[in-house]
Design an enzyme around this catalytic site. Structure first.
Site, PDB file in Angstrom:
ATOM      1  N   HIS A   1     -11.125 -47.169  44.285  1.00  0.00           N
ATOM      2  CA  HIS A   1     -11.006 -45.842  44.904  1.00  0.00           C
ATOM      3  C   HIS A   1     -11.035 -44.715  43.899  1.00  0.00           C
ATOM      4  O   HIS A   1     -11.069 -43.548  44.277  1.00  0.00           O
ATOM      5  CB  HIS A   1      -9.715 -45.745  45.719  1.00  0.00           C
ATOM      6  CG  HIS A   1      -8.487 -45.621  44.875  1.00  0.00           C
ATOM      7  ND1 HIS A   1      -7.929 -46.689  44.227  1.00  0.00           N
ATOM      8  CD2 HIS A   1      -7.736 -44.557  44.537  1.00  0.00           C
ATOM      9  CE1 HIS A   1      -6.877 -46.281  43.538  1.00  0.00           C
ATOM     10  NE2 HIS A   1      -6.741 -44.988  43.703  1.00  0.00           N
TER      11      HIS A   1
HETATM   12  C1  UD1 Z   1      -4.712 -40.358  45.728  1.00  0.00           C
HETATM   13  C2  UD1 Z   1      -4.043 -40.184  44.368  1.00  0.00           C
HETATM   14  C3  UD1 Z   1      -4.272 -41.431  43.538  1.00  0.00           C
HETATM   15  C4  UD1 Z   1      -3.871 -42.680  44.281  1.00  0.00           C
HETATM   16  C5  UD1 Z   1      -4.608 -42.726  45.601  1.00  0.00           C
HETATM   17  C6  UD1 Z   1      -4.240 -43.956  46.395  1.00  0.00           C
HETATM   18  C7  UD1 Z   1      -3.959 -37.929  43.373  1.00  0.00           C
HETATM   19  C8  UD1 Z   1      -4.554 -37.063  42.346  1.00  0.00           C
HETATM   20  N1  UD1 Z   1      -4.614 -39.083  43.625  1.00  0.00           N
HETATM   21  O1  UD1 Z   1      -6.105 -40.398  45.504  1.00  0.00           O
HETATM   22  O2  UD1 Z   1      -3.498 -41.351  42.354  1.00  0.00           O
HETATM   23  O3  UD1 Z   1      -4.177 -43.819  43.515  1.00  0.00           O
HETATM   24  O4  UD1 Z   1      -4.266 -41.544  46.323  1.00  0.00           O
HETATM   25  O5  UD1 Z   1      -4.865 -44.009  47.590  1.00  0.00           O
HETATM   26  O6  UD1 Z   1      -2.959 -37.578  43.939  1.00  0.00           O
HETATM   27  N2  UD1 Z   1      -8.362 -39.586  53.131  1.00  0.00           N
HETATM   28  C9  UD1 Z   1      -8.278 -39.993  54.433  1.00  0.00           C
HETATM   29  N3  UD1 Z   1      -7.034 -40.301  54.915  1.00  0.00           N
HETATM   30  C10 UD1 Z   1      -5.910 -40.212  54.160  1.00  0.00           C
HETATM   31  C11 UD1 Z   1      -6.025 -39.780  52.838  1.00  0.00           C
HETATM   32  C12 UD1 Z   1      -7.251 -39.485  52.332  1.00  0.00           C
HETATM   33  O7  UD1 Z   1      -9.255 -40.076  55.149  1.00  0.00           O
HETATM   34  O8  UD1 Z   1      -4.810 -40.518  54.680  1.00  0.00           O
HETATM   35  C13 UD1 Z   1      -9.702 -39.279  52.577  1.00  0.00           C
HETATM   36  C14 UD1 Z   1     -10.025 -37.815  52.561  1.00  0.00           C
HETATM   37  O9  UD1 Z   1     -11.368 -37.661  52.865  1.00  0.00           O
HETATM   38  C15 UD1 Z   1      -9.783 -37.413  51.127  1.00  0.00           C
HETATM   39  C16 UD1 Z   1     -10.116 -38.682  50.374  1.00  0.00           C
HETATM   40  O10 UD1 Z   1      -9.767 -39.747  51.261  1.00  0.00           O
HETATM   41  O11 UD1 Z   1     -10.530 -36.319  50.748  1.00  0.00           O
HETATM   42  C17 UD1 Z   1      -9.356 -38.831  49.088  1.00  0.00           C
HETATM   43  O12 UD1 Z   1      -7.962 -38.700  49.300  1.00  0.00           O
HETATM   44  P1  UD1 Z   1      -7.022 -37.937  48.243  1.00  0.00           P
HETATM   45  O13 UD1 Z   1      -5.613 -38.000  48.676  1.00  0.00           O
HETATM   46  O14 UD1 Z   1      -7.608 -36.627  47.893  1.00  0.00           O
HETATM   47  O15 UD1 Z   1      -7.182 -38.772  46.924  1.00  0.00           O
HETATM   48  P2  UD1 Z   1      -7.152 -40.308  46.699  1.00  0.00           P
HETATM   49  O16 UD1 Z   1      -8.474 -40.693  46.178  1.00  0.00           O
HETATM   50  O17 UD1 Z   1      -6.638 -41.042  47.900  1.00  0.00           O
END
Ligand code: UD1
Length: 384
Positions: free
Chosen positions: A227
């Site tokens: 991820h």
């Molecule tokens: C975040 C953390 C990372 C952790 C990871 C675990 C930071 C900088 N990063 O990264 O350290 O390892 O979580 O998962 O805080 N999304 C959904 N549903 C959700 C959450 C996210 O659909 O419940 C999608 C959204 O499109 C979002 C993308 O996933 O833009 C990324 O999510 P985000 O929380 O920005 O970062 P992670 O890559 O999950």
């Protein structure tokens, strides 16, 4: 000045309340890797009637599979406050957490804010608390990848520079903090709290039916998670890693629970159709804690770019290939079953071959990864 006389009953209950509870702790969670770190801490707080415990969820992760499932699996009480910040750019997400958290903190007036890990919510809430003069304790302090391209590394640096109590999982973390000039009295080596959760959950994970549902036999499959933006946001890098997985699945079935960011990128790069042609690569939705534990703990090997999974596989002695160029958790390599392989497909192939056809790994559990970390943390907070 108007003097207000309180009814005696009210005064009595106020005094009783005051002597019973002498500390208020506000704990913060935001994203998936936070939940397994906060669960044992909150459970330990329940053994201390003198501590009032409140939980804030920033809402950084909000899906059923990325958040709610973990609250259920880990018996985390429903948050007292949900800031519902959702996704966004780093600046947006960090700023939204700060704006939403400030009034909550002003209203709650805790003695301590407790943050865990290295996600955006960790750094954002630390900044807000420190500026309002509220003490911050950081669980999992001191980890460093020395790679500032990782957003988590920035969050770690900011949080550790500001926090008042730095609770470390391993001696290398203490060394990092000493080197950065942190006062030694702020640093407490307490062990790895995620391993508390792991040990407490092993028995319950046996009731997961995931292996049966997926028709998988123990030791007869590999597990993959990916991820990190550095691995999944670039089409060429992602394709290279997937091609190595394609060769692996021809030899050993591969189960790949797909993070929402990764699923989005696979669709964007048009790779999903290609993966459908690989019969033994099994994509699924992100799994809850107990299903995922049953899965990886029965696997032959794990390939991942996660931080937590490097530690969990070390604790149970499962071979782990880390698809990154560095790790902030070096004890998993010096003591455990982790190898830093990087993202070069030929190197992934070679490392897989070694595990399937050769070398066994040392299986030493690092110091204080003993299931007692939450207890030590609460002792530190009560006697800082
Ligand atoms: C975040 C953390 C990372 C952790 C990871 C675990 C930071 C900088 N990063 O990264 O350290 O390892 O979580 O998962 O805080 N999304 C959904 N549903 C959700 C959450 C996210 O659909 O419940 C999608 C959204 O499109 C979002 C993308 O996933 O833009 C990324 O999510 P985000 O929380 O920005 O970062 P992670 O890559 O999950």
């Amino acid at each position: 000045m108007r003097v207000q006389i309180l009814p005696s009953l009210l005064i009595d209950s106020f005094l009783i309340e005051d002597t019973k509870r002498f500390m208020k702790i506000l704990s913060i969670v935001g994203a998936r890797p936070n939940f397994m770190k906060i669960a044992p801490f909150l459970a330990e707080l329940r053994n201390h009637p003198e501590i009032e415990s409140r939980l804030v969820h920033t809402g950084q992760h909000y899906d059923e599979g990325m958040s709610d499932a973990f609250f259920r699996d880990l018996n985390i009480p429903a948050p007292d406050v949900n800031l519902e910040v959702g996704s966004g750019t780093h600046a947006e997400q960090t700023a939204k957490v700060m704006l939403a958290f400030e009034p909550v903190l002003l209203a709650e007036k805790p003695d301590w804010v407790v943050v865990v890990g290295d996600v955006n919510s960790t750094a954002a809430c630390t900044l807000v608390a420190v500026k309002l003069g509220v003490k911050v304790a950081h669980i999992e302090a001191g980890l460093r990848s020395f790679d500032r391209r990782m957003p988590e590394e920035i969050n770690r640096l900011v949080t550790d520079a500001l926090a008042d109590l730095l609770l470390t999982p391993s001696p290398d973390a203490d060394e990092n903090l000493f080197r950065e000039g942190v006062a030694p009295e702020k640093i407490k080596f307490v062990g790895n709290i995620m391993i508390d959760t792991l040990f407490q959950s092993l028995e319950r994970a046996k009731s997961s039916q995931l292996l049966e549902k997926m028709e998988l036999a123990p030791q007869q499959f590999a597990v993959v998670t990916l991820h990190r933006p550095s691995n999944v946001d670039d089409g060429t890098t992602l394709t290279g890693i997937l091609e190595a997985l394609g060769r692996l699945q021809a030899e050993l079935p591969v189960v790949f629970p797909v993070h929402p960011r990764t699923r989005g990128k696979l669709a964007e790069f048009g790779i999903l159709e290609k993966l459908a042609g690989w019969p033994y690569l099994r994509l699924c939705e992100p799994l809850g804690y107990l299903d995922f534990l049953r899965l990886w703990s029965n696997s032959r090997l794990v390939l991942t770019d996660s931080g937590g999974l490097q530690e969990e596989t070390t604790a149970l002695g499962i071979p782990c290939l880390t698809l990154r160029e560095n790790t902030e958790r070096p004890v998993t390599v010096t003591h455990g079953t982790n190898r830093i392989v990087g993202i070069d497909p030929a190197k992934i192939d070679a490392a897989v071959k070694e595990i399937l056809h050769g070398t066994s790994f040392p299986k030493r559990i690092p110091e204080l990864w003993d299931g007692q970390t939450a207890r030590r943390i609460v002792e530190c907070l009560l006697n800082p």
